[in-house]
Design a protein around this motif. Structure first.
Motif, PDB file in Angstrom:
ATOM      1  N   ILE A  43     -49.552  -5.897 -58.920  1.00  3.80           N
ATOM      2  CA  ILE A  43     -49.636  -4.532 -59.436  1.00  3.80           C
ATOM      3  C   ILE A  43     -51.081  -4.033 -59.351  1.00  3.80           C
ATOM      4  CG2 ILE A  43     -49.555  -3.144 -61.547  1.00  3.80           C
ATOM      5  CD1 ILE A  43     -46.822  -3.450 -60.435  1.00  3.80           C
ATOM      6  N   SER A  44     -52.025  -4.894 -59.681  1.00  5.45           N
ATOM      7  CA  SER A  44     -53.442  -4.515 -59.602  1.00  5.45           C
ATOM      8  C   SER A  44     -53.829  -4.139 -58.183  1.00  5.45           C
ATOM      9  CB  SER A  44     -54.324  -5.671 -60.097  1.00  5.45           C
ATOM     10  OG  SER A  44     -54.038  -5.988 -61.446  1.00  5.45           O
ATOM     11  N   GLU A  45     -53.279  -4.866 -57.195  1.00  6.59           N
ATOM     12  CA  GLU A  45     -53.588  -4.577 -55.787  1.00  6.59           C
ATOM     13  C   GLU A  45     -53.047  -3.215 -55.362  1.00  6.59           C
ATOM     14  OE1 GLU A  45     -54.013  -8.738 -53.372  1.00  6.59           O
ATOM     15  OE2 GLU A  45     -51.983  -7.965 -53.629  1.00  6.59           O
ATOM     16  N   VAL A  46     -51.778  -2.959 -55.649  1.00  8.93           N
ATOM     17  CA  VAL A  46     -51.164  -1.714 -55.157  1.00  8.93           C
ATOM     18  C   VAL A  46     -51.681  -0.484 -55.897  1.00  8.93           C
ATOM     19  CG1 VAL A  46     -49.095  -2.837 -54.279  1.00  8.93           C
ATOM     20  CG2 VAL A  46     -49.123  -2.039 -56.646  1.00  8.93           C
ATOM     21  N   THR A  47     -52.007  -0.620 -57.173  1.00  9.42           N
ATOM     22  CA  THR A  47     -52.520   0.544 -57.906  1.00  9.42           C
ATOM     23  C   THR A  47     -53.931   0.907 -57.452  1.00  9.42           C
ATOM     24  OG1 THR A  47     -53.171  -0.966 -59.717  1.00  9.42           O
ATOM     25  CG2 THR A  47     -51.118   0.250 -59.983  1.00  9.42           C
ATOM     26  N   GLU A  48     -54.692  -0.065 -57.000  1.00 14.18           N
ATOM     27  CA  GLU A  48     -56.023   0.225 -56.458  1.00 14.18           C
ATOM     28  C   GLU A  48     -55.903   1.077 -55.199  1.00 14.18           C
ATOM     29  OE1 GLU A  48     -59.773  -2.398 -54.865  1.00 14.18           O
ATOM     30  OE2 GLU A  48     -58.724  -3.090 -56.666  1.00 14.18           O
ATOM     31  N   ILE A  49     -54.922   0.761 -54.355  1.00 14.87           N
ATOM     32  CA  ILE A  49     -54.671   1.562 -53.150  1.00 14.87           C
ATOM     33  C   ILE A  49     -54.186   2.952 -53.543  1.00 14.87           C
ATOM     34  CG2 ILE A  49     -53.257   1.745 -51.065  1.00 14.87           C
ATOM     35  CD1 ILE A  49     -53.082  -1.341 -51.089  1.00 14.87           C
ATOM     36  N   LEU A  50     -53.346   3.011 -54.552  1.00 17.63           N
ATOM     37  CA  LEU A  50     -52.795   4.278 -55.031  1.00 17.63           C
ATOM     38  C   LEU A  50     -53.906   5.212 -55.493  1.00 17.63           C
ATOM     39  CD1 LEU A  50     -49.888   5.420 -55.439  1.00 17.63           C
ATOM     40  CD2 LEU A  50     -50.039   4.636 -57.812  1.00 17.63           C
ATOM     41  N   ARG A  51     -54.842   4.677 -56.272  1.00 19.41           N
ATOM     42  CA  ARG A  51     -55.943   5.503 -56.774  1.00 19.41           C
ATOM     43  C   ARG A  51     -56.893   5.914 -55.654  1.00 19.41           C
ATOM     44  NH1 ARG A  51     -55.478   1.744 -61.015  1.00 19.41           N
ATOM     45  NH2 ARG A  51     -57.189   0.457 -60.206  1.00 19.41           N
ATOM     46  N   ALA A  52     -57.041   5.055 -54.656  1.00 16.64           N
ATOM     47  CA  ALA A  52     -57.945   5.370 -53.545  1.00 16.64           C
ATOM     48  C   ALA A  52     -57.476   6.607 -52.794  1.00 16.64           C
ATOM     49  CB  ALA A  52     -58.044   4.179 -52.593  1.00 16.64           C
ATOM     50  N   GLN A  53     -56.157   6.840 -52.729  1.00 21.26           N
ATOM     51  CA  GLN A  53     -55.646   8.033 -52.053  1.00 21.26           C
ATOM     52  C   GLN A  53     -55.307   9.142 -53.047  1.00 21.26           C
ATOM     53  OE1 GLN A  53     -52.156   6.637 -49.887  1.00 21.26           O
ATOM     54  NE2 GLN A  53     -50.797   7.335 -51.525  1.00 21.26           N
ATOM     55  N   LYS A  54     -55.778   8.954 -54.310  1.00 25.15           N
ATOM     56  CA  LYS A  54     -55.623   9.968 -55.355  1.00 25.15           C
ATOM     57  C   LYS A  54     -54.150  10.371 -55.548  1.00 25.15           C
ATOM     58  CE  LYS A  54     -60.258  11.942 -55.021  1.00 25.15           C
ATOM     59  NZ  LYS A  54     -60.833  10.783 -54.333  1.00 25.15           N
ATOM     60  N   SER A  55     -53.317   9.338 -55.723  1.00 28.84           N
ATOM     61  CA  SER A  55     -51.878   9.566 -55.889  1.00 28.84           C
ATOM     62  C   SER A  55     -51.355   8.867 -57.124  1.00 28.84           C
ATOM     63  CB  SER A  55     -51.120   9.061 -54.654  1.00 28.84           C
ATOM     64  OG  SER A  55     -51.542   9.716 -53.487  1.00 28.84           O
ATOM     65  N   PRO A  73     -45.196  10.011 -63.647  1.00 26.69           N
ATOM     66  CA  PRO A  73     -45.875   9.400 -62.500  1.00 26.69           C
ATOM     67  C   PRO A  73     -47.279   8.956 -62.899  1.00 26.69           C
ATOM     68  CG  PRO A  73     -44.767  11.420 -61.844  1.00 26.69           C
ATOM     69  CD  PRO A  73     -44.688  11.363 -63.349  1.00 26.69           C
ATOM     70  N   THR A  74     -47.671   7.773 -62.458  1.00 25.07           N
ATOM     71  CA  THR A  74     -48.953   7.226 -62.899  1.00 25.07           C
ATOM     72  C   THR A  74     -49.580   6.334 -61.844  1.00 25.07           C
ATOM     73  OG1 THR A  74     -50.042   5.970 -64.669  1.00 25.07           O
ATOM     74  CG2 THR A  74     -47.879   5.214 -63.977  1.00 25.07           C
ATOM     75  N   CYS A  75     -50.884   6.110 -61.983  1.00 26.65           N
ATOM     76  CA  CYS A  75     -51.603   5.139 -61.164  1.00 26.65           C
ATOM     77  C   CYS A  75     -52.341   4.162 -62.079  1.00 26.65           C
ATOM     78  CB  CYS A  75     -52.583   5.831 -60.222  1.00 26.65           C
ATOM     79  SG  CYS A  75     -53.833   6.843 -61.051  1.00 26.65           S
ATOM     80  N   ASP A  76     -51.923   4.139 -63.338  1.00 23.66           N
ATOM     81  CA  ASP A  76     -52.566   3.301 -64.358  1.00 23.66           C
ATOM     82  C   ASP A  76     -52.098   1.853 -64.214  1.00 23.66           C
ATOM     83  OD1 ASP A  76     -53.257   1.949 -66.760  1.00 23.66           O
ATOM     84  OD2 ASP A  76     -53.326   3.854 -67.836  1.00 23.66           O
ATOM     85  N   THR A  77     -53.019   0.971 -63.905  1.00 21.73           N
ATOM     86  CA  THR A  77     -52.696  -0.447 -63.728  1.00 21.73           C
ATOM     87  C   THR A  77     -52.017  -1.030 -64.954  1.00 21.73           C
ATOM     88  OG1 THR A  77     -54.575  -0.734 -62.240  1.00 21.73           O
ATOM     89  CG2 THR A  77     -53.673  -2.725 -63.237  1.00 21.73           C
ATOM     90  N   PHE A  78     -52.518  -0.705 -66.123  1.00 20.45           N
ATOM     91  CA  PHE A  78     -52.015  -1.312 -67.352  1.00 20.45           C
ATOM     92  C   PHE A  78     -50.593  -0.844 -67.677  1.00 20.45           C
ATOM     93  CE2 PHE A  78     -56.637  -0.960 -67.570  1.00 20.45           C
ATOM     94  CZ  PHE A  78     -56.981  -2.288 -67.714  1.00 20.45           C
ATOM     95  N   VAL A  79     -50.322   0.435 -67.446  1.00 21.47           N
ATOM     96  CA  VAL A  79     -48.977   0.964 -67.679  1.00 21.47           C
ATOM     97  C   VAL A  79     -47.981   0.296 -66.730  1.00 21.47           C
ATOM     98  CG1 VAL A  79     -47.506   3.007 -67.492  1.00 21.47           C
ATOM     99  CG2 VAL A  79     -49.748   3.178 -68.584  1.00 21.47           C
ATOM    100  N   LEU A  80     -48.358   0.184 -65.472  1.00 19.63           N
ATOM    101  CA  LEU A  80     -47.456  -0.384 -64.473  1.00 19.63           C
ATOM    102  C   LEU A  80     -47.245  -1.880 -64.677  1.00 19.63           C
ATOM    103  CD1 LEU A  80     -48.657   1.733 -61.460  1.00 19.63           C
ATOM    104  CD2 LEU A  80     -46.330   1.648 -62.323  1.00 19.63           C
ATOM    105  N   ILE A  81     -48.269  -2.584 -65.134  1.00 21.73           N
ATOM    106  CA  ILE A  81     -48.085  -4.007 -65.447  1.00 21.73           C
ATOM    107  C   ILE A  81     -47.109  -4.160 -66.612  1.00 21.73           C
ATOM    108  CG2 ILE A  81     -49.215  -6.033 -66.454  1.00 21.73           C
ATOM    109  CD1 ILE A  81     -51.653  -5.453 -64.766  1.00 21.73           C
TER     110      ILE A  81
END
Length: 433
Positions: free
Chosen positions: A271-283, A315-323
């Motif tokens: 989850i930490s890996e994919v959310t980092e990519i998500l935030r990089a594209q501002k999504s 919809p979120t890009c929050d690592t902690f919420v998604l974990i």
């Protein structure tokens, strides 16, 4: 004119850059968990005993008998070396389309040059001097022809020194008559077989077909390829990659796991890996899918697989919420008594951050973690992956991560793994002037 620059045997070449003792010797790179051979340099490809994608345990003796050096996958190193190559290419043209980790299109439109062939050789030499990686350069009026020129540059490297330019009608026809239909970029196995069934075996014969037949049997995509081979550019040049519509990761464990806690730690790491990519594209992601399964190829273990998709409250890009959501999902699909081989996560329903709407039935967070997450990303980008991470990831990564017994050092991104050079003292006395 457009150039396609493609690194030769990219993964193996990356390993050889930092190991001069391996120059001219067979080298292969293994897949995740050291499962099978996925890349080989030309010396290894010349050995008929070393088939690609063959499980390593079946060919271990052949590798040893032929003095083949093999490495576990080192994607951190390969990604960094790829970025260096792309940075060099951007010094030759402001228009560079990164097509894959080891190849890119370079647009020469509006540029002045005395000779395309000389310019191609300059690109090849500069990339090699700056990175140590050998490349092939194919130059042509269209992307499909540039792909074909690149293939010719490698096939006849002993003649053209890895540079091929298709800049005349005579060269275009010659290249098309040489290329088999299944060598053409964009024509897959099914279409190639269909074309061969009607007597079309070369790219040139394909260009002689009526456009109506191509459109009817191969749709508009086939027509684009047909036109590109005839010298008319139809495939647009993309310098900015489109935001991903789905982001997923799934890796096999280094060993089979039964403990739910450890599986949750692995899932949290992904989850930490994919959310980092998500935030990089501002999504932000609307849906989260989690799946878990045993080893399908084992005839000893009981088999089980299950997946679940969760619609997020917002919809979120929050690592902690998604974990947090991923852990709840795992608790629903996990069954005790099985030895699990893989867990994976997939984010979908991806939208730009500015389009996220609130939820009337969902209380907003008590505090905004955007700045905290930005700080996380900045630190990890500067000091290396997972320098800071959620405590939910745990500290037992080595107990479940991929097997990589023969991974080379990450020479370009980790201070502790920098290449060390030892200098011997010259004890011989020299006379002064």
């Amino acid at each position: 004119m457009i150039a396609l620059v493609d690194c030769n045997s990219f993964y193996a070449s990356c390993e050889q850059v930092f190991r001069p003792d391996l120059w001219g010797t067979p080298v292969v790179v293994l897949s995740n968990n050291d499962g099978c051979v996925i890349a080989a340099n030309k010396e290894a490809k010349a050995l008929s005993e070393i088939p690609m994608f063959e499980p390593v345990f079946k060919i271990k003796k052949q590798l040893t008998d032929n003095n083949v050096t093999f490495f576990s996958s080192n994607y951190t190193l390969y990604g960094e070396m790829s970025q260096r190559v792309m940075n060099v290419l951007k010094t030759f043209s402001p228009q560079v389309e990164i097509y894959s980790i080891d190849e890119a299109f370079v647009d020469f439109a509006g540029m002045k040059y005395s000779s395309l062939e000389d310019y191609g050789h300059c690109i090849r030499k500069t990339v090699y001097r700056s990175t140590g990686l050998p490349v092939g350069v194919g130059v042509a009026p269209t992307k499909v022809l540039a792909k074909l020129a690149n293939k010719i540059s490698k096939k006849f490297a002993h003649i053209n020194n890895n540079v091929c330019v298709i800049d005349t009608e005579e060269k275009r026809i010659k290249a098309l008559k040489w290329a088999k239909i299944n060598d053409v970029w964009g024509i897959g196995g099914k279409h190639a077989k269909r074309l061969q069934n009607i007597g079309v075996f070369t790219a040139y014969e394909f260009t002689q077909l009526p456009e109506e037949w191509v459109r009817k049997n191969m749709t508009v995509v086939g027509v684009r390829i047909w036109n590109e081979l005839r010298g008319t550019s139809c495939i647009e040049f993309k310098t900015l990659p489109k935001p991903r519509k789905g982001i997923a990761t799934a890796k096999s464990f280094g060993k089979k796991l039964e403990d739910l806690g450890m599986i949750m730690e692995a899932c949290s790491y992904y989850i930490s890996e994919v959310t980092e990519i998500l935030r990089a594209q501002k999504s932000c992601a609307t849906y989260l899918q989690v799946f878990l399964h045993t080893n399908y190829f084992s005839d000893r273990d009981k088999q089980y697989s299950k997946s679940i998709t969760i619609t997020l409250a917002m919809p979120t890009c929050d690592t902690f919420v998604l974990i947090y959501e991923a852990k709840k999902a795992l608790e629903l699909i996990y069954k005790p008594g099985y030895r699990y081989k893989k867990v994976g996560v997939c984010l979908s329903g991806i939208i730009p951050q500015e389009y996220v709407q609130g939820n009337l039935f969902h209380a907003p967070p008590k505090w905004n973690k955007n700045e905290l997450l930005k700080t996380f990303d900045a630190i990890n980008k500067k000091y290396g992956k997972s320098t800071v991470f959620s405590a939910l990831v745990g500290t037992r990564v080595k107990e479940w991560e991929l097997i990589k017994e023969d991974r080379s050092p990450r020479y370009t991104t980790q201070w502790k793994e920098l290449l060390k050079v030892k200098a011997k003292k010259n004890l011989q006395k020299t006379e002064g002037f």
